[in-house]
Design an enzyme around this catalytic site. Structure first.
Site, PDB file in Angstrom:
ATOM      1  N   GLN A 228       0.486  -1.505  -0.309  1.00 58.07           N
ATOM      2  CA  GLN A 228       0.151   0.432   0.338  1.00 58.07           C
ATOM      3  C   GLN A 228       1.165   1.159   0.292  1.00 58.07           C
ATOM      4  O   GLN A 228       0.374   1.947   1.129  1.00 58.07           O
ATOM      5  CB  GLN A 228      -1.391  -0.128   1.601  1.00 58.07           C
ATOM      6  CG  GLN A 228      -2.274  -1.196   1.321  1.00 58.07           C
ATOM      7  CD  GLN A 228      -3.429  -0.900   1.702  1.00 58.07           C
ATOM      8  OE1 GLN A 228      -3.037  -0.229   3.313  1.00 58.07           O
ATOM      9  NE2 GLN A 228      -4.599  -1.288   1.175  1.00 58.07           N
TER      10      GLN A 228
ATOM     11  N   LYS B 294       3.336   6.180   8.950  1.00 61.34           N
ATOM     12  CA  LYS B 294       2.686   5.321  10.367  1.00 61.34           C
ATOM     13  C   LYS B 294       3.431   5.587  11.397  1.00 61.34           C
ATOM     14  O   LYS B 294       2.821   6.105  12.056  1.00 61.34           O
ATOM     15  CB  LYS B 294       3.093   4.021   9.630  1.00 61.34           C
ATOM     16  CG  LYS B 294       2.385   3.225  11.021  1.00 61.34           C
ATOM     17  CD  LYS B 294       1.581   1.277  10.261  1.00 61.34           C
ATOM     18  CE  LYS B 294       1.649   1.026  11.213  1.00 61.34           C
ATOM     19  NZ  LYS B 294       0.077   0.885  11.476  1.00 61.34           N
TER      20      LYS B 294
END
Lengths: 162, 562
Positions: free
Chosen positions: B112, B161
């Site tokens: 992703q 992240k």
């Protein structure tokens, strides 16, 4: 409308992606780039980009405005009609057969270039100058055979007041 | 105070007075979502990220505040691109937060992973990849500042992240200053004085407003200017609502599907006062002949808009509202009657054009005319609803037959022309203005592009209304094929459509249908009274076309009429 050559110089934030913002603007809007140079300035975090483009007056106006609109572009200036100095540099690898070696060195001398690499079959010549000088030199060297060439594109600065 | 990136993000959203976020979670933003639910910020869970970004856009257009959208990395981010480009073309203030893979994986083709900053560079006002949690707060504040100021626009912030997880000391509220970005709000007074001079001299002036009038909150000043100088008014599609649609000075919309009198006035005016517009090709038609008898005055916050497409006698870079307020102040001393007398002949000419070709349709007794549906909707809502649209014939009929009296009432994808915009935008608008009736005027083609958002409307209890003008065609393209391609309807027939009533019911919404003219009003009445989301399916005349129409590239005064 007449398309003229313009030398546009700009100060930009030295951040990743800035160059692609500038280049993407040119390609996305169909503006043309003849040459492009970019390097840091003495101020940390700020780089200078010099672009040579060919465009008619309304397009040049758009180019300047669109560049100014980019958030990372600090200042834009079209140096074409300003009192400025412009230079480009080239490394020219020219075929140097025995009968041409003296002639090439004479040309190097006349044009105030430097030979920076010599071999049995070649010279590599370093030259700086404006576009006219480059063209003139290349025209003289072409008959001997230019093996390779690397050019920088134009860099330019506004002259300081006298 | 030491906080995680996700906590810092929430703290900045609170500082920026964000009350609603439209989004869709995923692996790269799971930590951000974990913090988001601890705040009192409302999250609206969409069914597709394109829905999130259009909903944030609709929220921004209806409220004037910046819309916020939160999605994950990779496909989550790429699904927002159409919505980002839509907002960019229409200058809508938005902040799009995308998750990104952890910094040490960037460039590794990780799961992703996509270079969303690279992808959205040409369709955002600016975008950022946050590489360190230390930069997060400042970057977010800059993003909001850029989105709202100057010519507004979408700003995308890509947050890896690990940045959301790392901690940094959070410093509340700092002033944002970007040295290379200083929009010029203050118009040049000398230029404005020259405009006043031209306004006083003009015999046939035309006031021409665009989305910039609405974005800068200048609708009131714009209206005052028109009335004070007795100047007739037209606007672009994006400018609808900047001037009351019920005012006698109102000419209707300009452009490819503009009214006869607005387009004729553009061809005949001697002074065109253009405010907050960008002279799009759908507005100007053939650029060489556009307003050829007029001196053009152009006021816009964005210098690149000026002289991009048309030559201008007096350019003014500045905020539309400030400029109009100054103009109004300078002109206030003048006698309104003097303007009236001076423009009488011009206004009479315009009235004659209006008589010559009114916006009209012939509602027979057999099939429903799409214009009739909009007409009745306008009456039944007393012109007070917020209307969003899809793109195509539905959009043009909405623009022509619903008359907007105020700004932020008409929400449409003008620049990019994004089918699938209307339903999610309606959801966003309803979230921003819950007390208003919000209606998506749709076609049967475009509604299917984001129909999944009906579930969002249900889950978030946002009772939007969808009005489908169902002709079984991709109608606008069909119309072009009819007019310019000898009726070769290449791939524009939609022979198989879902049953929209059953579809509505499958979502748990109400579904209604009208197939005959006499059913139109009862269905509208029932649909408008619904307190849950509703789809009203109007089966309309299949081959009705939008008129007037200026063929692409033709002179604006050369219209095809009914």
């Amino acid at each position: 409308m007449q398309e003229d050559k313009h030398v546009i110089t700009m100060l930009v934030d030295n951040e990743p992606g800035v160059l692609s913002r500038v280049v993407g603007l040119f390609s996305g809007r169909g503006f043309n780039i003849e040459s492009l140079c970019v390097a840091e300035t003495v101020t940390p975090g700020i780089s200078r980009i010099t672009i040579v483009t060919k465009a008619n007056p309304p397009v040049v106006e758009q180019i300047e405005k669109q560049l100014n609109k980019l958030i990372n572009v600090i200042k834009v200036r079209d140096l074409t009609r300003e009192a400025s100095v412009m230079r480009e540099m080239a490394l020219i690898c020219v075929r140097a057969s025995p009968e041409h070696r003296a002639e090439i060195l004479r040309i190097v001398d006349i044009f105030r270039c430097k030979v920076i690499d010599v071999g049995l079959e070649h010279y590599i010549i370093e030259v700086t100058g404006d576009e006219g000088k480059m063209t003139a030199l290349l025209n003289l060297l072409r008959p001997m055979g230019i093996k390779k060439i690397a050019r920088t594109g134009t860099i330019a600065l506004l002259r300081e007041p006298k | 105070m030491e906080m995680t990136g996700a906590q810092i993000l929430m703290a900045v959203l609170k500082e920026e007075a964000v009350d609603t976020v439209f989004g869709f979670p995923g692996g790269a933003v799971i930590d951000i979502y974990d913090e988001l639910v601890k705040t009192d910020i409302r999250h609206i869970l969409v069914r597709h990220e394109q829905g999130a970004v259009h909903a944030a856009d609709g929220y921004a257009r209806a409220s004037g505040k910046a819309g916020v959208c939160l999605v994950t990395s990779g496909p989550g981010a790429t699904n927002t691109v159409t919505g980002v480009a839509t907002a960019y073309m229409d200058s809508i203030p938005m902040v799009i937060i995308t998750g990104q893979v952890p910094t040490h994986l960037i460039g590794n083709d990780a799961f992703q992973e996509v270079d969303i900053v690279g992808i959205t560079r040409p369709c955002t006002k600016h975008n950022y990849l946050v590489k360190s949690v230390e930069d997060l707060a400042r970057t977010m504040r800059e993003a909001f500042f850029l989105a709202r100021s100057g010519r507004p626009g979408p700003v995308l912030v890509d947050i890896p992240k690990d940045v959301a997880n790392q901690t940094a000391v959070f410093k509340p509220q700092e002033e944002i200053k970007i040295k290379s970005y200083q929009p010029n709000y203050r118009p040049n007074m000398k230029q404005l004085k020259k405009i006043v001079g031209l306004v006083k001299e003009a015999r046939r002036p035309l006031l021409f407003g665009g989305g910039g009038v609405i974005l800068s909150g200048a609708a009131e000043a714009f209206t005052t200017f028109a009335r004070q100088t007795q100047t007739p008014v037209t606007t672009t599609l994006m400018g609808l609502g900047a001037f009351p649609g019920s005012d006698p000075l109102w000419l209707g919309m300009i452009g490819m599907h503009g009214t006869y009198r607005a387009n004729m006035s553009t061809g005949a005016c001697d002074l065109l006062i253009a405010i907050g517009v960008r002279f799009d090709d759908r507005v100007t038609g053939k650029i060489e002949t556009f307003a050829r008898d007029a001196q053009i005055v152009h006021i816009d916050i964005d210098p690149t808009s000026i002289r991009k497409n048309v030559g201008v006698a007096i350019p003014v870079v500045g905020d539309c509202r400030e400029a109009l307020n100054e103009l109004n102040r300078m002109i206030a001393a003048d006698n309104q009657n003097r303007f009236e007398a001076r423009h009488r002949e011009w206004l009479e000419q315009i009235a004659a054009w209006k008589e010559q070709h009114r916006m009209a349709y012939d509602q027979g007794t057999e099939t429903i005319k799409p214009q009739f549906v909009i007409d009745k909707l306008f009456e039944l809502t007393q012109g007070k609803a917020i209307i969003t649209t899809e793109v195509g014939q539905n959009q043009m009929w909405a623009a022509q037959f619903y008359h907007f009296d105020g700004p932020r009432q008409f929400i449409t994808s003008g620049g990019l022309g994004t089918m699938g915009f209307g339903l999610p935008a309606a959801i966003g608008a309803k979230a921003a203005q819950p007390e208003h009736t919000v209606i998506d005027i749709a076609g049967d083609g475009s509604i299917q592009m984001n129909i999944q958002e009906m579930a969002t409307a249900m889950q978030s209890c946002l009772p939007v209304k969808v009005l489908i003008l169902n002709n079984g065609y991709l109608g606008m393209v069909r119309q072009w094929q009819e007019l310019f391609y000898e009726k070769r309807y290449a791939c524009t027939t939609m022979d198989h459509q879902p049953d929209f009533v059953k579809l509505a019911e499958a979502f748990g919404a109400v579904g209604l249908r009208a197939t005959r003219p006499e059913e139109v009003i009862p269905v509208l009445e029932e649909g408008l009274a619904c307190e849950v989301p509703v789809i009203m399916d109007f089966v309309v005349e299949k081959e009705e076309s939008v008129y007037p129409m200026v063929p692409a590239g033709a002179n604006i005064t050369e219209m095809l009429l009914v």
